[in-house]
Motif scaffolding. Structure first.
Motif, PDB file in Angstrom:
ATOM      1  N   THR A  20       1.027  -1.051   0.075  1.00 31.34           N
ATOM      2  CA  THR A  20       0.006   0.118  -0.261  1.00 31.34           C
ATOM      3  C   THR A  20       0.870   1.247  -0.204  1.00 31.34           C
ATOM      4  O   THR A  20       0.456   2.529  -0.809  1.00 31.34           O
ATOM      5  CB  THR A  20      -0.935   0.158   0.696  1.00 31.34           C
ATOM      6  N   LYS A  21       1.570   1.432   0.709  1.00 27.62           N
ATOM      7  CA  LYS A  21       2.456   2.813   1.027  1.00 27.62           C
ATOM      8  C   LYS A  21       3.469   2.977  -0.564  1.00 27.62           C
ATOM      9  O   LYS A  21       3.525   4.004  -1.100  1.00 27.62           O
ATOM     10  CB  LYS A  21       3.988   2.831   1.853  1.00 27.62           C
ATOM     11  N   HIS A  22       4.050   1.891  -0.906  1.00 28.93           N
ATOM     12  CA  HIS A  22       4.622   2.054  -2.236  1.00 28.93           C
ATOM     13  C   HIS A  22       3.610   2.160  -3.665  1.00 28.93           C
ATOM     14  O   HIS A  22       4.518   2.945  -4.365  1.00 28.93           O
ATOM     15  CB  HIS A  22       5.235   0.295  -2.689  1.00 28.93           C
ATOM     16  N   LEU A  23       2.751   1.827  -3.406  1.00 28.32           N
ATOM     17  CA  LEU A  23       1.565   2.611  -4.296  1.00 28.32           C
ATOM     18  C   LEU A  23       0.798   3.705  -4.072  1.00 28.32           C
ATOM     19  O   LEU A  23       0.899   4.464  -5.037  1.00 28.32           O
ATOM     20  CB  LEU A  23       0.259   1.329  -4.753  1.00 28.32           C
ATOM     21  N   ARG A  24       0.837   4.141  -3.227  1.00 25.77           N
ATOM     22  CA  ARG A  24       0.930   5.038  -2.511  1.00 25.77           C
ATOM     23  C   ARG A  24       1.397   6.642  -2.946  1.00 25.77           C
ATOM     24  O   ARG A  24       1.190   7.702  -3.772  1.00 25.77           O
ATOM     25  CB  ARG A  24       0.622   5.354  -0.835  1.00 25.77           C
ATOM     26  N   VAL A  25       2.556   5.979  -2.753  1.00 27.12           N
ATOM     27  CA  VAL A  25       3.821   7.549  -3.526  1.00 27.12           C
ATOM     28  C   VAL A  25       4.001   7.720  -4.649  1.00 27.12           C
ATOM     29  O   VAL A  25       4.142   8.031  -5.208  1.00 27.12           O
ATOM     30  CB  VAL A  25       5.606   6.920  -2.564  1.00 27.12           C
ATOM     31  N   GLY A  26       3.750   6.332  -5.611  1.00 19.11           N
ATOM     32  CA  GLY A  26       3.839   6.766  -6.766  1.00 19.11           C
ATOM     33  C   GLY A  26       2.088   7.076  -7.108  1.00 19.11           C
ATOM     34  O   GLY A  26       2.221   8.289  -8.174  1.00 19.11           O
ATOM     35  N   VAL A  27       1.005   7.362  -7.134  1.00 16.71           N
ATOM     36  CA  VAL A  27      -0.278   7.819  -6.764  1.00 16.71           C
ATOM     37  C   VAL A  27       0.140   9.405  -6.709  1.00 16.71           C
ATOM     38  O   VAL A  27      -0.093  10.016  -7.466  1.00 16.71           O
ATOM     39  CB  VAL A  27      -1.212   7.318  -6.096  1.00 16.71           C
ATOM     40  N   ASN A  28       1.036   9.417  -5.699  1.00 13.97           N
ATOM     41  CA  ASN A  28       1.269  10.974  -4.855  1.00 13.97           C
ATOM     42  C   ASN A  28       1.914  11.234  -5.933  1.00 13.97           C
ATOM     43  O   ASN A  28       1.679  12.703  -6.372  1.00 13.97           O
ATOM     44  CB  ASN A  28       1.571  10.519  -3.764  1.00 13.97           C
ATOM     45  N   SER A  29       2.737  11.220  -6.130  1.00 12.62           N
ATOM     46  CA  SER A  29       4.272  11.606  -7.083  1.00 12.62           C
ATOM     47  C   SER A  29       2.656  12.093  -8.567  1.00 12.62           C
ATOM     48  O   SER A  29       3.199  12.952  -9.140  1.00 12.62           O
ATOM     49  CB  SER A  29       5.119  10.811  -7.609  1.00 12.62           C
ATOM     50  N   ALA A  30       2.613  11.744  -9.161  1.00 15.82           N
ATOM     51  CA  ALA A  30       1.065  11.478 -10.462  1.00 15.82           C
ATOM     52  C   ALA A  30       0.816  12.783 -10.017  1.00 15.82           C
ATOM     53  O   ALA A  30       0.163  13.386 -11.050  1.00 15.82           O
ATOM     54  CB  ALA A  30       0.750  10.220 -11.130  1.00 15.82           C
ATOM     55  N   LEU A  31      -0.036  12.660  -9.058  1.00 10.29           N
ATOM     56  CA  LEU A  31      -1.131  13.701  -8.641  1.00 10.29           C
ATOM     57  C   LEU A  31      -0.218  15.245  -8.577  1.00 10.29           C
ATOM     58  O   LEU A  31      -0.815  16.166  -8.883  1.00 10.29           O
ATOM     59  CB  LEU A  31      -1.551  13.561  -6.748  1.00 10.29           C
ATOM     60  N   VAL A  32       0.924  14.983  -7.708  1.00  7.94           N
ATOM     61  CA  VAL A  32       1.582  16.270  -8.398  1.00  7.94           C
ATOM     62  C   VAL A  32       1.830  16.660  -9.624  1.00  7.94           C
ATOM     63  O   VAL A  32       1.969  18.255  -9.702  1.00  7.94           O
ATOM     64  CB  VAL A  32       3.460  15.670  -7.352  1.00  7.94           C
ATOM     65  N   GLN A  33       2.744  16.555 -10.221  1.00  9.34           N
ATOM     66  CA  GLN A  33       2.831  16.076 -11.665  1.00  9.34           C
ATOM     67  C   GLN A  33       1.680  17.480 -12.707  1.00  9.34           C
ATOM     68  O   GLN A  33       1.481  18.044 -12.973  1.00  9.34           O
ATOM     69  CB  GLN A  33       3.640  14.815 -12.122  1.00  9.34           C
ATOM     70  N   ASP A  34       0.382  16.220 -11.918  1.00  7.27           N
ATOM     71  CA  ASP A  34      -0.977  16.643 -12.647  1.00  7.27           C
ATOM     72  C   ASP A  34      -0.266  18.474 -12.167  1.00  7.27           C
ATOM     73  O   ASP A  34      -0.968  19.096 -13.136  1.00  7.27           O
ATOM     74  CB  ASP A  34      -1.495  16.250 -12.747  1.00  7.27           C
ATOM     75  N   SER A  35      -0.596  18.724 -10.386  1.00  6.87           N
ATOM     76  CA  SER A  35      -1.167  19.903 -10.482  1.00  6.87           C
ATOM     77  C   SER A  35       0.107  20.939 -10.597  1.00  6.87           C
ATOM     78  O   SER A  35      -0.375  22.094 -11.121  1.00  6.87           O
ATOM     79  CB  SER A  35      -0.756  19.947  -8.915  1.00  6.87           C
ATOM     80  N   ALA A  36       1.397  20.452 -11.092  1.00  5.99           N
ATOM     81  CA  ALA A  36       2.724  21.349 -11.901  1.00  5.99           C
ATOM     82  C   ALA A  36       1.829  21.914 -13.082  1.00  5.99           C
ATOM     83  O   ALA A  36       1.924  23.033 -13.134  1.00  5.99           O
ATOM     84  CB  ALA A  36       3.736  20.541 -11.523  1.00  5.99           C
ATOM     85  N   LEU A  37       1.486  21.104 -13.968  1.00  9.97           N
ATOM     86  CA  LEU A  37       1.643  20.963 -15.026  1.00  9.97           C
ATOM     87  C   LEU A  37       0.216  21.803 -15.372  1.00  9.97           C
ATOM     88  O   LEU A  37       0.226  22.780 -15.740  1.00  9.97           O
ATOM     89  CB  LEU A  37       1.175  19.801 -16.241  1.00  9.97           C
ATOM     90  N   ALA A  38      -1.178  21.887 -14.505  1.00 12.33           N
ATOM     91  CA  ALA A  38      -2.529  22.744 -14.614  1.00 12.33           C
ATOM     92  C   ALA A  38      -1.816  23.769 -13.638  1.00 12.33           C
ATOM     93  O   ALA A  38      -1.835  25.698 -14.500  1.00 12.33           O
ATOM     94  CB  ALA A  38      -3.068  22.005 -13.853  1.00 12.33           C
ATOM     95  N   LEU A  39      -1.479  23.572 -12.810  1.00 17.90           N
ATOM     96  CA  LEU A  39      -0.801  25.216 -12.832  1.00 17.90           C
ATOM     97  C   LEU A  39       0.239  26.018 -13.753  1.00 17.90           C
ATOM     98  O   LEU A  39      -0.187  27.276 -14.035  1.00 17.90           O
ATOM     99  CB  LEU A  39      -0.056  24.852 -10.879  1.00 17.90           C
ATOM    100  N   LEU A  40       1.282  25.904 -14.050  1.00 13.38           N
ATOM    101  CA  LEU A  40       1.667  25.870 -14.982  1.00 13.38           C
ATOM    102  C   LEU A  40       0.790  26.545 -16.216  1.00 13.38           C
ATOM    103  O   LEU A  40       1.079  27.743 -16.871  1.00 13.38           O
ATOM    104  CB  LEU A  40       3.175  24.852 -16.021  1.00 13.38           C
ATOM    105  N   LEU A  41       0.267  25.728 -16.295  1.00 12.54           N
ATOM    106  CA  LEU A  41      -0.562  26.200 -17.701  1.00 12.54           C
ATOM    107  C   LEU A  41      -2.071  27.210 -17.615  1.00 12.54           C
ATOM    108  O   LEU A  41      -1.678  28.326 -18.006  1.00 12.54           O
ATOM    109  CB  LEU A  41      -1.437  25.180 -18.268  1.00 12.54           C
ATOM    110  N   MET A  42      -2.283  27.376 -16.691  1.00 12.43           N
ATOM    111  CA  MET A  42      -2.559  28.386 -15.914  1.00 12.43           C
ATOM    112  C   MET A  42      -2.314  29.693 -15.665  1.00 12.43           C
ATOM    113  O   MET A  42      -2.204  30.658 -16.483  1.00 12.43           O
ATOM    114  CB  MET A  42      -3.801  28.199 -14.076  1.00 12.43           C
ATOM    115  N   LYS A  43      -1.402  29.694 -15.460  1.00 13.91           N
ATOM    116  CA  LYS A  43      -0.574  30.893 -14.962  1.00 13.91           C
ATOM    117  C   LYS A  43       0.355  31.469 -16.062  1.00 13.91           C
ATOM    118  O   LYS A  43       0.397  32.314 -16.013  1.00 13.91           O
ATOM    119  CB  LYS A  43       1.233  30.381 -13.951  1.00 13.91           C
TER     120      LYS A  43
END
Length: 75
Positions: A13-36
């Protein structure tokens, strides 16, 4: 599955959660950059997320309906 057969920690569970969290961070960073940069608005981003989620739900409904031989509706 092949990773789990060799080392159960690979799919823990911990290993999979880290992967999901990383994907969420990348998605958020891209969205924020496009909005900025003014390429998309926040409303456009959330509309796109909503549309993608609806496609995901539909896919699961179709898969589950085939698997169980009956019409399944989620949500």
């Amino acid at each position: 599955a092949y990773k789990m057969a060799k080392d159960a920690n690979e799919t823990a569970t911990k290993h999979l959660r880290v992967g999901v969290n990383s994907a969420l961070v990348q998605d958020s960073a891209l969205a924020l950059l496009l909005m900025k940069k003014g390429i998309i608005t926040e409303d456009e981003y959330f509309d796109a997320v909503n549309e993608a989620m609806e496609r995901e739900v539909k896919g699961y409904e179709e898969e589950l309906s085939r698997l169980y031989g009956t019409s399944i509706t989620l949500g």
